[in-house]
Design a protein around this motif. Sequence first.
Motif, PDB file in Angstrom:
ATOM      1  N   LYS A 154       6.188  43.046  49.328  1.00  0.00           N
ATOM      2  CA  LYS A 154       5.480  42.095  50.188  1.00  0.00           C
ATOM      3  C   LYS A 154       5.679  40.672  49.685  1.00  0.00           C
ATOM      4  O   LYS A 154       5.868  39.738  50.483  1.00  0.00           O
ATOM      5  N   LEU A 155       5.640  40.486  48.366  1.00  0.00           N
ATOM      6  CA  LEU A 155       5.853  39.159  47.784  1.00  0.00           C
ATOM      7  C   LEU A 155       7.244  38.633  48.153  1.00  0.00           C
ATOM      8  O   LEU A 155       7.405  37.475  48.555  1.00  0.00           O
ATOM      9  N   GLN A 156       8.251  39.504  48.053  1.00  0.00           N
ATOM     10  CA  GLN A 156       9.609  39.085  48.381  1.00  0.00           C
ATOM     11  C   GLN A 156       9.742  38.776  49.874  1.00  0.00           C
ATOM     12  O   GLN A 156      10.455  37.839  50.266  1.00  0.00           O
ATOM     13  N   ARG A 157       9.044  39.516  50.705  1.00  0.00           N
ATOM     14  CA  ARG A 157       9.075  39.235  52.146  1.00  0.00           C
ATOM     15  C   ARG A 157       8.457  37.867  52.434  1.00  0.00           C
ATOM     16  O   ARG A 157       8.964  37.095  53.264  1.00  0.00           O
ATOM     17  N   ASN A 158       7.343  37.584  51.773  1.00  0.00           N
ATOM     18  CA  ASN A 158       6.703  36.276  51.966  1.00  0.00           C
ATOM     19  C   ASN A 158       7.632  35.141  51.534  1.00  0.00           C
ATOM     20  O   ASN A 158       7.720  34.097  52.203  1.00  0.00           O
ATOM     21  N   MET A 159       8.307  35.357  50.426  1.00  0.00           N
ATOM     22  CA  MET A 159       9.248  34.334  49.949  1.00  0.00           C
ATOM     23  C   MET A 159      10.423  34.196  50.923  1.00  0.00           C
ATOM     24  O   MET A 159      10.884  33.086  51.217  1.00  0.00           O
ATOM     25  N   ALA A 160      10.878  35.323  51.446  1.00  0.00           N
ATOM     26  CA  ALA A 160      11.981  35.292  52.409  1.00  0.00           C
ATOM     27  C   ALA A 160      11.591  34.501  53.651  1.00  0.00           C
ATOM     28  O   ALA A 160      12.398  33.740  54.202  1.00  0.00           O
ATOM     29  N   SER A 161      10.359  34.660  54.070  1.00  0.00           N
ATOM     30  CA  SER A 161       9.886  33.917  55.246  1.00  0.00           C
ATOM     31  C   SER A 161       9.936  32.408  54.994  1.00  0.00           C
ATOM     32  O   SER A 161      10.343  31.633  55.871  1.00  0.00           O
ATOM     33  N   CYS A 162       9.523  32.024  53.803  1.00  0.00           N
ATOM     34  CA  CYS A 162       9.585  30.593  53.452  1.00  0.00           C
ATOM     35  C   CYS A 162      11.029  30.103  53.449  1.00  0.00           C
ATOM     36  O   CYS A 162      11.345  29.026  53.983  1.00  0.00           O
ATOM     37  N   TYR A 163      11.932  30.886  52.836  1.00  0.00           N
ATOM     38  CA  TYR A 163      13.338  30.486  52.786  1.00  0.00           C
ATOM     39  C   TYR A 163      13.933  30.364  54.181  1.00  0.00           C
ATOM     40  O   TYR A 163      14.749  29.476  54.449  1.00  0.00           O
ATOM     41  N   MET A 164      13.530  31.276  55.069  1.00  0.00           N
ATOM     42  CA  MET A 164      14.061  31.240  56.429  1.00  0.00           C
ATOM     43  C   MET A 164      13.631  29.964  57.147  1.00  0.00           C
ATOM     44  O   MET A 164      14.429  29.341  57.861  1.00  0.00           O
ATOM     45  N   HIS A 165      12.379  29.582  56.961  1.00  0.00           N
ATOM     46  CA  HIS A 165      11.914  28.340  57.594  1.00  0.00           C
ATOM     47  C   HIS A 165      12.621  27.120  57.007  1.00  0.00           C
ATOM     48  O   HIS A 165      12.780  26.100  57.696  1.00  0.00           O
ATOM     49  N   LEU A 166      13.031  27.256  55.751  1.00  0.00           N
ATOM     50  CA  LEU A 166      13.769  26.155  55.116  1.00  0.00           C
ATOM     51  C   LEU A 166      15.265  26.254  55.383  1.00  0.00           C
ATOM     52  O   LEU A 166      16.041  25.439  54.861  1.00  0.00           O
ATOM     53  N   GLU A 167      15.658  27.311  56.182  1.00  0.00           N
ATOM     54  CA  GLU A 167      17.056  27.563  56.538  1.00  0.00           C
ATOM     55  C   GLU A 167      17.920  27.811  55.308  1.00  0.00           C
ATOM     56  O   GLU A 167      19.123  27.511  55.298  1.00  0.00           O
ATOM     57  N   GLN A 168      17.318  28.369  54.286  1.00  0.00           N
ATOM     58  CA  GLN A 168      18.057  28.778  53.095  1.00  0.00           C
ATOM     59  C   GLN A 168      18.311  30.286  53.202  1.00  0.00           C
ATOM     60  O   GLN A 168      17.690  31.108  52.522  1.00  0.00           O
ATOM     61  N   PHE A 169      19.257  30.650  54.067  1.00  0.00           N
ATOM     62  CA  PHE A 169      19.439  32.048  54.438  1.00  0.00           C
ATOM     63  C   PHE A 169      19.959  32.911  53.291  1.00  0.00           C
ATOM     64  O   PHE A 169      19.635  34.100  53.214  1.00  0.00           O
ATOM     65  N   ASP A 170      20.767  32.348  52.427  1.00  0.00           N
ATOM     66  CA  ASP A 170      21.272  33.137  51.292  1.00  0.00           C
ATOM     67  C   ASP A 170      20.120  33.588  50.394  1.00  0.00           C
ATOM     68  O   ASP A 170      20.065  34.758  49.971  1.00  0.00           O
ATOM     69  N   LYS A 171      19.215  32.654  50.092  1.00  0.00           N
ATOM     70  CA  LYS A 171      18.062  33.023  49.257  1.00  0.00           C
ATOM     71  C   LYS A 171      17.141  33.996  50.008  1.00  0.00           C
ATOM     72  O   LYS A 171      16.545  34.890  49.400  1.00  0.00           O
ATOM     73  N   ALA A 172      17.025  33.778  51.309  1.00  0.00           N
ATOM     74  CA  ALA A 172      16.204  34.699  52.101  1.00  0.00           C
ATOM     75  C   ALA A 172      16.780  36.107  52.043  1.00  0.00           C
ATOM     76  O   ALA A 172      16.037  37.087  51.884  1.00  0.00           O
TER      77      ALA A 172
END
Length: 916
Positions: free
Chosen positions: A444-462
């Motif tokens: 769940k923590l990684q999913r939350n972080m992925a959501s943040c990365y996606m909004h920042l358009e940092q798709f590789d990190k997401a």
Amino acid sequence: MIKFTALLSFIVISEIVENLIVEDSSFMVREAIDRLFVDIAIINSECMAVIQDSELEEMAVNLWNWAVTKKTALGLSEEQIAKVRHVACKLECMCEGSAASEEAIRRQILMNINTGKGWVDVGNAMIADEFFQAAMAGLEKLYVILIQSCPTEVHVTMQKTATEWEVFRVLAYQAESAVAQEDFRRASTCILHCKDMLMRLPNLTGYLHILCHSFGVQTYKLNKYEQSSFWLSQSYDIGKMDKSCVQPTMLAKVLRLLATAYVDLDDKEYYKALIAVNLANKEHLTEAGLSLKMKILLKYKTANEEFLAAVMEILHRGMSLDFCLHIAKLLMDHERESVGFYFLKIICEHFKSSENIGKALLLHVDMLLQRKEELLAMEKIEEIIIGHQTGRQLTRELVGYLHNILWKKAAQHFQVQDYGAALHWYHCSLRFYACDQTYVDLAKLQRNMASCYMHLEQFDKAKEAVTEAERCDPTNLFTKFYVFKIAVLEGNSDTALQAITPSENLLRAEEQEENVVLKYRGLVVMFLNLAAQFALKNGQHIVAGKALEYLAQYAEDRQQVLTALKCLFRLVVPSVSQMPESENKKKEIDRLLTCFSTALPKLVQYFDGEASTSGLTINEAQWFRKIAWNLAVQCINDPVTMRDFFIISYKLSQFCPSDQAILIAQKTCLLVASAVDLGQGRKASTTSEQVMLLNRALEQIHKCRDIWNLLKETGDFSGDPCETLLLLYEFEVKAKMNDPLLDSFLESVWELPHLGSGTLETIASLAMEMPAHYPSIALKALKKAVFLYKKKESVDVLRYSKCMHSLINLLVPDGVVNKELCPLEEVWGYFEDALSLIRHTEGYPEMEILWLMVKSWNLGVFMYSRNNYMSSEKWCGLALRFVDQLGSLKRNCETQMNVLYSELVEALDKKKGPTC
């Protein structure tokens, strides 16, 4: 007369009492009690004066004792016992009047007191007052008698004490009755009187203390704070009079409630409340007392110095860490932050050696974050992480508390779209997880972080975060959703579709327990819904269509199914319509058919309800009906699929108003479906399949005929071939299924005025089409058809020739006359009719003339083989007459036929014997 009435009343009551005492049925006992209670109200002592006291007294005592002994055995309610005691007491009080003996007076006093108390306990204080007054009057009489009969002063004192004890009891009960009737003045008068008597009756101090406390609680619940404070003050004053019978814990309890009543009564009573709670803490110190004192201080504009003194008192009193933290949070919640943070600092120092010191540290962090003191909070978090790594480990519960604090702060930043700050706090949580992996839901923590990365358009990190989430929890739907979202944003349709597919497999897992499937169904449906929306928003129509398809199949909510289907069809149907005929188009059409077929039961369930006639429901049905119709029209090259769409359209049309347009549509759907089923039935590979298709067609034909009959009432449909088609379809079904009622069905058909020659020819063809074999029906139909052709002013030569061909071919198959159907002379007539038409009409097909020539010649040859020489010459001569009517073929045929005919004549001349 009075004596008679009294005697009668006594007899009645006596019988009831006797029956009551011996009765075992609880129902009968309740009836008897109610009867006694009603009767005793209309009897007075004057009426009963003629009855001997001994009888009345015996009856009263027996009834009283019965109530005491039978109460539990018969399961009587408190109110029923009160009624019995009421009657017994009334009977007892009718004995002797003013001349009653000391024993009788004592008995009456006892009965009156207990009866009154019984009525108070069941909530009828007004009746109770009557008995308490009677008891008090009895006590006065008894007191006079006792004083007069006591020989010494010592005896007088003893009797006074005994009587005062009873008076005290009656006064206490009267106070209860008055409180129940909300008569505060009378209740307080009684209690104060009792309080004055405690000097002589010290043993009753505890009882009166508890009674006043009870009154205080009762009136507090009714929001009568002034009365409550009076009763609680009295309870405390009375309790102090004899601390040997009233424990300090009870006195402290009374004082705490008194302080609360003062607070609720008026802000002006603040100091009284504070005095009361301080007294309570002196009597018996508890966390509840200290907490109440803090709440009182917080309610008013208390200086911080007083708060500091109060919190230091808490520490010095040795209160627990949890309680100290509770007080600190209380201060924070009431905007006393400076004192609260100071207290937290002292707490952390005071309990630094405690194994639960982490609670204080985490509360400190939480409070700092709530007040946006993020730098200070980070310092504390670093302190906690270092402490956790160096031996001051947090408990499992506190580790969870820390992660919750961090995630909550991250969520706050996420909500205001500050995704970088949110990631900062999620990274703090991830750092702590690195040194303690016992609690946090890492996926769940990684999913939350992925959501943040996606909004920042940092798709590789997401993608990295989601990959880690998949590693931790590969089947989690939320993880799949993030995989899906990233794939959609990157335009990777294959990966996006793969992310959707497991949800379908999950729902197909029938071997799983039902409750497991139901548990996940709601999540899966939500996932598909969100997936469809996200794909549409980002222009991934293929992916969106697949998500909508799954959603329509598995959603339980009917409106959700409708919405998903409408979106799916709006998305797919236009593109399918523009596709050329191909295998891909066939797959898309089949896909849409599957969606419709799967969702149709839910659609029917939705429409077939109380709201099925509402405008919204009708519009929905119309929309889906038209979609199914249009798809059917596009499937003209695939009859089976076309039929399925038409049937869906028909079923949906049943929820629309039956106007002319809908009836025409229903008729068309059923006609096409019947035609397709008949066509498939002709090609069926097995008998069972053919029977199934024919039966289905027949059912549709009957429905269509009902609709057709309704439709004819709405206008002129004389040019519509529906009735003829229905007739032909039904005939084909009955013929192929060898229906024993086929002849009776045709009786009405032959009489139809509009029966055309073409229809008759079709009937003839169907009558001989395997597995049907009805040559007699075919012959009759063809004869009628030929007759209709000849009857017209202008004969349609082509159609006539074909009909005559069929008729002659039926009568003369392969040159052999079917004598069972028609005699030879009649067959000759049909040839002559054809020849006559050929001679007098242009346009008769030459190949048909040639066929007639060959047919008649072969028939002549057949007759020759049967030694029927005259008929042979006749039929062969007819063939030559047909040769004369040939056109381009005449030259080739004429010479050959003349030669053959000459040979035939020569052969006939050589034959001897009679000819026929």
